[in-house]
Motif scaffolding. Structure first.
Motif, short mmCIF file in Angstrom:
data_model
loop_
_atom_site.label_atom_id
_atom_site.label_comp_id
_atom_site.label_asym_id
_atom_site.label_seq_id
_atom_site.Cartn_x
_atom_site.Cartn_y
_atom_site.Cartn_z
N HIS A 180 -45.32 -18.87 -43.31
CA HIS A 180 -46.89 -18.37 -43.25
C HIS A 180 -46.70 -17.38 -42.05
O HIS A 180 -46.61 -17.61 -41.03
CB HIS A 180 -47.45 -20.10 -42.81
N GLY A 229 -59.83 -15.25 -41.48
CA GLY A 229 -59.43 -15.85 -42.25
C GLY A 229 -57.94 -15.86 -43.26
O GLY A 229 -57.33 -15.54 -42.56
N GLU A 230 -57.77 -16.19 -44.61
CA GLU A 230 -56.53 -16.28 -45.23
C GLU A 230 -56.06 -14.43 -45.37
O GLU A 230 -56.77 -14.06 -45.29
CB GLU A 230 -57.10 -16.34 -46.94
N PRO A 231 -54.50 -14.59 -45.14
CA PRO A 231 -53.53 -15.72 -45.13
C PRO A 231 -53.34 -15.68 -43.51
O PRO A 231 -51.88 -16.35 -43.19
CB PRO A 231 -52.45 -14.91 -45.43
N TRP A 232 -54.39 -15.81 -42.43
CA TRP A 232 -53.93 -16.01 -41.08
C TRP A 232 -54.32 -16.96 -40.65
O TRP A 232 -53.53 -17.36 -39.60
CB TRP A 232 -54.14 -14.69 -40.06
N VAL A 233 -55.07 -17.74 -41.47
CA VAL A 233 -55.19 -18.96 -40.89
C VAL A 233 -54.35 -20.33 -40.77
O VAL A 233 -53.12 -20.32 -41.88
CB VAL A 233 -56.79 -19.83 -41.40
N LEU A 235 -52.50 -23.36 -41.42
CA LEU A 235 -52.99 -25.12 -41.71
C LEU A 235 -52.42 -26.24 -40.36
O LEU A 235 -52.07 -25.92 -40.00
CB LEU A 235 -52.23 -25.41 -43.19
#
Length: 759
Positions: A180, A229-233, A235
């Motif tokens: 990630h 936002g994605e792909p940094w967020v 989970l």
């Protein structure tokens, strides 16, 4: 300001600084322990909050009762398999809690019964293997978490994982791109910060631990990534996940109590005994390991620790928590964070308690990758190359059990690995005991070759075959001394073997056997069948050359650190009947040159005349005449030594024209100085200033020969004995720096056809 007031202020500042460090260390341990408590509970198939309850009790209650300053207790990854197995076996978590409560009571009893002393028998190779294994596991297990992968709980430490991967196949998934981005950036940045922090003096001096800085930076980055936002967020599965409760009733729903109605179920007590045994073993091992990491090298009382752990487990059983032990991971983090006292342990427990009720939403912002970086660096310190080099340098009896323990823990789990390591260590101990139950020392007692066999401290039936092999291989004609002085226990089978060897085997093989040092109950009384001290028969048998060889061999043993093991009490009794010395030695009174010691002699072996500068006088010569003519000594040895104070003073007085008697106030010193002056070379009498050490030693050596010539020229008795080859005269120099004696045989009187003249 008075010095006492200043000192008190400094002490107060030091204590305040130490307490602040402990509080900050407790905060760091709390941040690491929080996901571990949750992860261990999840891996154990127990309610999530039971791990937090165990962490709180382990921190506050066990922390206060324990005697350790650095150990941190809580739910342990090493117990996950045991806990899951016992919960399934007993059918409910409430029944399991009753077993935990009883297990705690058993631990208290073990502590009161002093069972903690068993920790002294755990080999250091196993302890070091445990430390290295935990380090390796932390490195391997945290790499996936560091990069935002691995859905297994943070506290999971076994080789085979719940996701059906293992420690190594989990790493291979990273090559398939299962990472990630946001978590990886935070993890790698945290790792760099941790490794680089201590390289900068300015950062090292900051009062805040680097681990806390890492967590704060990680939380800040996590908030920034949310806006990108994605792909940094990141989970939720890669963040700390503390259960959120909304009310007092909600909190109470998380607690469980023991099912006391199961008290008559035998399975409860079997589970309790299992938990008590495993938790106690893990606690003692981890306690030893943490003490090794403590920079102040403090020793924790193991019996008190068992009592503390027992009380903790009784409480965690009552309140719905899983078992607690001392945990090496948290202890390591605690020490690395700079903890000095148990305050850090208690603070970490208090913070765990507060976190559930007050701060869950804030704690759930912490990325697991940042905590993984902290644990990974802890692993690097535990499994340092220096530890591997040190264990390898200890030889295979240290390195093999260490390596087996490490590999066994990595490829199984903590409990199985430790047991395998202990078995291998015991095998090596037994192997060493079986192969080397005795120490064979070759000695020469006044010309007689002797093989002294020292038995070990504990001689069991396992040693019988090896001892029999040693005895059977003894060559015919050997003098054999069996020494049991160091033995606390000798097995009856071995005693029977020794008695049989004494009564029959030794006679058949023509081996002369002696015994010494055995306890009276073994019925092997002291019986030395060779000469250990000078006797009339030995004195008459030996030649002057034989005596000289005895003195040489004695000095060789002295310099090699292999002095003979004599029974001096026995020699006192034997020599009380008379004296038959082998030699007479004229030496200096210098405290660094005790003749009997440097020549490795026993009571009654020599006459010893000690006079400053080993000079002669009427009394000295008369004593030597008595020693040789009446007492039968075969050798006269004049022994000088290097760095002689009497020679140094005489040379300086000669050079500076000082009257030694007036300068020192010692009115009789002129007798010694006048004798030594004969040895000072005429060419050096006009020199001034301090004499060189080499020159002093040359004069001391010359003085030895002067004393020899004085004895010969002034004593008709000794000269006649020398000329008739009944005695010999030898000079020698003792080096106070090396312990070696140099014998001047080329100028020895009575050892060659003519009397050599020294120039």
């Amino acid at each position: 300001m008075p010095n006492s007031v200043t000192a008190n202020l400094r002490n107060s500042d030091t204590q305040l600084s130490s307490k602040l460090n402990d509080v900050l260390a407790g905060l760091v341990v709390f941040l690491v322990a929080l996901p571990l408590c949750l992860g261990v509970a999840l891996a154990s198939d127990a309610p999530l909050l039971s791990g937090i309850i165990a962490g709180v009790i382990g921190g506050i209650v066990v922390g206060l009762l324990s005697g350790s300053k650095t150990s941190v207790s809580g739910p342990a990854a090493g117990l996950t398999v045991i806990v899951a197995m016992q919960i399934g076996r007993l059918g409910s978590f409430e029944a399991f809690l009753l077993a935990v409560l009883i297990a705690g009571a058993l631990q208290v009893l073990l502590g009161l019964a002093q069972a903690g002393r068993l920790s002294s028998f755990i080999p250091s190779s196993v302890i070091n293997g445990l430390l290295a294994a935990i380090g390796v596991i932390l490195i391997l297990k945290q790499i996936p978490h560091l990069l935002g992968h691995d859905s297994d709980p943070e506290g999971e430490m076994a080789f085979v994982q719940p996701d059906h991967e293992n420690t190594f196949t989990e790493l291979l998934t990273l090559f398939r791109g299962e990472v990630h981005l946001g978590a990886m950036v935070i993890g790698l940045l945290s790792l760099v910060l941790l490794l680089a922090w201590n390289r900068f003096d300015l950062l090292k001096k900051l009062p805040i631990p680097v681990q806390l800085v890492v967590v704060l930076v990680a939380v800040a980055l996590n908030r920034i990534f949310l806006s990108l936002g994605e792909p940094w967020v990141i989970l939720e599965s890669h963040l700390v996940q503390v259960p959120v409760v909304g009310s007092g009733d909600g909190i109470m729903s998380f607690f469980s109590t023991p099912n006391f109605s199961m008290w008559n179920n035998p399975a409860i007590y079997t589970s309790a005994a299992t938990i008590a045994a495993v938790a106690s073993l893990e606690t003692l091992l981890n306690l030893e390991a943490v003490d090794k990491l403590d920079p102040l090298k403090r020793s924790s009382p193991p019996n008190r620790e068992l009592v503390a752990q027992g009380v903790g487990n009784m409480l965690t059983g009552l309140l719905g928590g899983i078992p607690v032990t001392s945990v090496i991971i948290r202890g390591s983090v605690n020490i690395n964070a700079g903890a000095q006292s148990k305050l850090s342990t208690v603070v970490h427990g208090i913070l765990l308690l507060v976190s559930v009720a007050v701060l869950p939403s804030y704690l759930n912002m912490i990325p697991l990758s940042a905590l993984a970086a902290i644990l990974l660096v802890t692993g690097i310190k535990l499994a340092s190359p220096a530890l591997f080099r040190r264990m390898a340098a200890g030889g295979r009896y240290q390195f093999v059990p260490f390596l087996v323990t490490l590999l066994a823990i990595v490829f199984s789990d903590l409990l199985i690995g430790i047991l395998i390591g202990l078995v291998v260590s015991v095998f090596f101990v037994l192997n060493s005991s079986v192969r080397f139950p005795v120490n064979i020392i070759r000695e020469k007692h006044l010309g007689i070759e002797t093989a002294r066999i020292e038995l070990a401290n504990q001689v069991s039936f396992l040693n019988r075959a090896s001892i029999q092999s040693v005895l059977d291989s003894t060559p015919s004609g050997t003098h054999l001394l069996l020494d049991g002085s160091n033995s606390d226990y000798i097995d009856p089978d071995v005693l029977s073997l020794l008695r049989d060897f004494r009564d029959t085997t030794s006679k058949a093989h023509k081996v002369k056997v002696s015994f010494r040092g055995f306890k009276p109950k073994y019925q092997l009384n002291d019986d030395v069948r060779y000469v250990e001290h000078a006797t009339k028969e030995l004195q008459q048998l030996l030649t002057p050359l034989d005596v000289l060889e005895i003195l040489k061999e004695g000095n060789q043993r002295f310099t090699a650190g292999q002095r003979l093991n004599r029974n001096l009490r026995e020699q006192v009794a034997l020599t009380s009947r008379g004296q038959f010395p082998l030699a007479a030695v004229l030496s200096c009174i210098d405290s660094r040159a005790p003749v009997e010691t440097i020549l490795d002699l026993g009571l009654g072996d020599i006459f010893s005349i000690r006079l400053a500068g080993n000079v002669t006088s009427g009394g000295v010569i008369g004593s030597l005449e008595y020693a040789c003519s009446v007492a039968g000594a075969k050798l006269v040895l004049v022994l000088g030594h290097t760095r002689c104070g009497a020679v140094t003073s005489t040379v300086q007085a000669q050079r500076e024209g000082i009257d030694v008697s007036q300068a020192t106030g010692c009115s009789h010193l002129f007798n010694i100085v006048d004798e030594i002056r004969h040895s000072i070379r005429d060419t050096d009498t006009s020199a001034s200033g301090p004499a060189s050490e080499e020159y002093i030693d040359q004069i001391a050596s010359q003085n030895v020969f002067h004393s020899l010539e004085q004895i010969l020229s002034r004593s008709h008795t000794i000269r006649s004995l020398v000329e008739s080859n009944k005695i010999a005269m030898v000079g020698a120099m003792y080096d106070v720096a090396t312990g070696k004696v140099e014998f001047y045989e080329q100028a020895a009187h009575g050892l060659s056809p003519s009397i050599a003249a020294h120039t």
